[in-house]
Enzyme design. Structure first.
Site, mmCIF file in Angstrom:
data_model
loop_
_atom_site.group_PDB
_atom_site.id
_atom_site.type_symbol
_atom_site.label_atom_id
_atom_site.label_comp_id
_atom_site.label_asym_id
_atom_site.label_seq_id
_atom_site.Cartn_x
_atom_site.Cartn_y
_atom_site.Cartn_z
ATOM 1 N N PHE A 1 -59.287 116.617 45.096
ATOM 2 C CA PHE A 1 -58.781 115.291 44.760
ATOM 3 C C PHE A 1 -57.380 115.451 44.168
ATOM 4 C CE2 PHE A 1 -58.322 111.313 42.454
ATOM 5 C CZ PHE A 1 -58.712 110.421 43.442
ATOM 6 N N ASP B 1 -64.918 119.627 38.597
ATOM 7 C CA ASP B 1 -64.734 118.175 38.629
ATOM 8 C C ASP B 1 -66.014 117.573 39.205
ATOM 9 O OD1 ASP B 1 -64.156 115.538 39.392
ATOM 10 O OD2 ASP B 1 -62.070 115.979 39.853
ATOM 11 N N TYR C 1 -67.181 105.638 36.359
ATOM 12 C CA TYR C 1 -67.083 104.363 37.072
ATOM 13 C C TYR C 1 -67.557 104.444 38.519
ATOM 14 C CZ TYR C 1 -62.498 106.364 38.363
ATOM 15 O OH TYR C 1 -61.484 107.181 38.799
ATOM 16 N N LYS C 2 -67.955 105.622 38.984
ATOM 17 C CA LYS C 2 -68.473 105.737 40.345
ATOM 18 C C LYS C 2 -70.004 105.592 40.309
ATOM 19 C CE LYS C 2 -64.678 108.884 41.643
ATOM 20 N NZ LYS C 2 -63.760 107.897 42.219
ATOM 21 N N ARG D 1 -65.152 106.426 54.680
ATOM 22 C CA ARG D 1 -66.131 106.975 53.733
ATOM 23 C C ARG D 1 -67.215 105.932 53.444
ATOM 24 N NH1 ARG D 1 -63.807 109.417 48.343
ATOM 25 N NH2 ARG D 1 -63.509 107.184 47.984
#
Length: 424
Positions: A133, A209, A234-235, A383
């Site tokens: 990322f 991560d 928040y995911k 995705r």
């Protein structure tokens, strides 16, 4: 022997047997929407709106500054960290919820490099993936530039193209291996314990991560003997847009270094107002400044949902959902230029599926216009995230039916679907 086609009735039968299906009612999902982007922003727990209202109108509105004590605001980062720890294989006092993932990564990378500099001063290489990322790479580059500008020895960022290249990259000059547990583009999931062991054999420490794995797949940081980890809430943890992130530090490293963002919340005695920094014992030294209390409170609503299940149940359903999606796309959309970029092997698959399409961006916009919400990432990747807490098997059937119709009719090829906003 031909495999029988999957039917809508098959999907409904899976929903009828799903022990996690009742959890969907705890989320405020819009009618007519199939939300397949929980890998980017989780859906809102119904409890979050009430909790935010309570914090704003009662704890802040009535309690005012007294709520730092009476409502337990001051201890929220640690208390939430203890709740979250069980989802990532941590123990009490190993996790704090605070700041952003990028900020926390800066703290952890600085700590890891300092640890290695003290032990093995010749190690100056950080290994990561080229398609990690981007913020992980940017933060690392910024830290390297800072250290160089301050007269520290030069560091090198060594990027590999994939898991097969790791062993060759892990030479005796490597200080830190920085990897995302589940790759944001492909959904490829590293074997946390096996890769950590390989890094340790090479003399490197690991920074993991967990942004695309916490709350989606089982994670056992202590069992893997990892060193440091960072993640967001928040995911899959459904903490809300921009919700505070978290970090984990193995107890063996907690007292070795005070992190560079040594703000007053990480001080051993913050309200003594002393001029000299004295780090708090343990993981609390990784706190920095005053916390975003309303956002922290909503994180708790998301984490509390997980108390009604366990990560193995979630993993079982996640794999069943992604298996079904892959099988249905192959069954219904075989005539179209779709390339799967996600592992079929369960051992290496996270909770998302990626398909590449030459016009992937436009296809995703057409899906969103029809109420099916995935997202798009370069290059050409559509995705689809599968959050077992609120996605059902009939949702998968209906999403593929819409995808097939868009591809068959070419309805994606409209000017409005080619126009890009700031966020993709």
């Amino acid at each position: 022997m031909n495999t029988p086609n999957i039917t809508l009735a098959d999907c409904r039968a899976l929903d009828a047997r799903d022990p996690l299906a009742p959890l969907r009612a705890q989320f405020d999902l819009p009618d007519g929407v199939i939300y397949l982007d929980g890998n980017s922003l989780g859906a809102m727990p119904k409890a979050s709106a009430q909790r935010a209202h309570e914090v704003i109108t009662q704890e802040w509105g009535v309690g005012l500054i007294r709520s730092w004590n009476t409502a337990g605001w001051f201890d929220l980062p640690r208390r939430l960290g203890d709740k979250l720890a069980r989802l990532v294989g941590g123990q009490a006092d190993e996790v704090v919820v605070t700041d952003t993932a990028s900020t926390n990564l800066f703290k952890l990378m600085a700590a890891a490099l300092r640890l290695q500099k003290d032990k093995s001063p010749g190690r100056r290489v950080i290994v990561s993936e080229r398609n990690n990322f981007p913020t992980d790479l940017y933060i690392t580059q910024g830290l390297m530039d800072l250290l160089q500008s301050l007269g520290s020895a030069d560091y090198e960022l060594r990027l590999v193209d994939g898991p097969a290249d790791l062993d060759a990259a892990l030479g005796d000059d490597v200080a830190v291996l920085l990897l995302t547990h589940v790759n944001y583009q492909t959904g490829y999931m590293y074997d946390l314990a096996e890769v950590t062991a390989r890094a340790h054999r090479a003399g490197a420490v690991t920074v993991w991560d967990l942004c695309h794995s916490a709350g989606a797949v089982p994670v056992d940081l202590n069992g893997a003997n990892a060193d440091y980890a960072v993640g967001c809430t928040y995911k899959y943890l459904n903490g809300g847009p921009g919700a505070p992130a978290f970090l984990w530090v193995n107890p063996r490293h907690q007292e070795n270094f005070w992190q560079p963002l040594s703000g007053w919340w990480g001080h051993a005695r913050p309200f003594a107002m002393e001029a000299q920094y004295d780090p708090h014992a343990g993981v609390k030294r990784y706190l920095c400044g005053t916390q975003a209390i309303t956002s922290l409170a909503m994180v708790e609503s998301g984490i509390d949902t997980f108390a009604q299940t366990d990560m193995q149940q979630l993993r079982t359903k996640s794999l069943a959902l992604t298996d079904l999606f892959i099988a249905l796309v192959r069954q219904e959309c075989a005539d179209f230029p779709l390339t799967l970029n996600t592992p079929l092997d369960h051992k290496y698959r996270g909770s998302q599926v990626g398909f590449e399409h030459p016009q992937g961006f436009a296809v995703v916009q057409a899906l969103i216009a029809r109420g099916v919400i995935p997202d798009y990432r370069e290059p050409q990747i559509m995705r689809f995230g599968f959050t077992p807490l609120y996605i059902g098997f009939e949702d998968v059937w209906n999403a593929v039916a819409v995808l097939k119709d868009i591809l068959q009719t070419g309805s994606w090829d409209q000017p409005r679907f080619h126009q890009r906003g700031t966020v993709t």
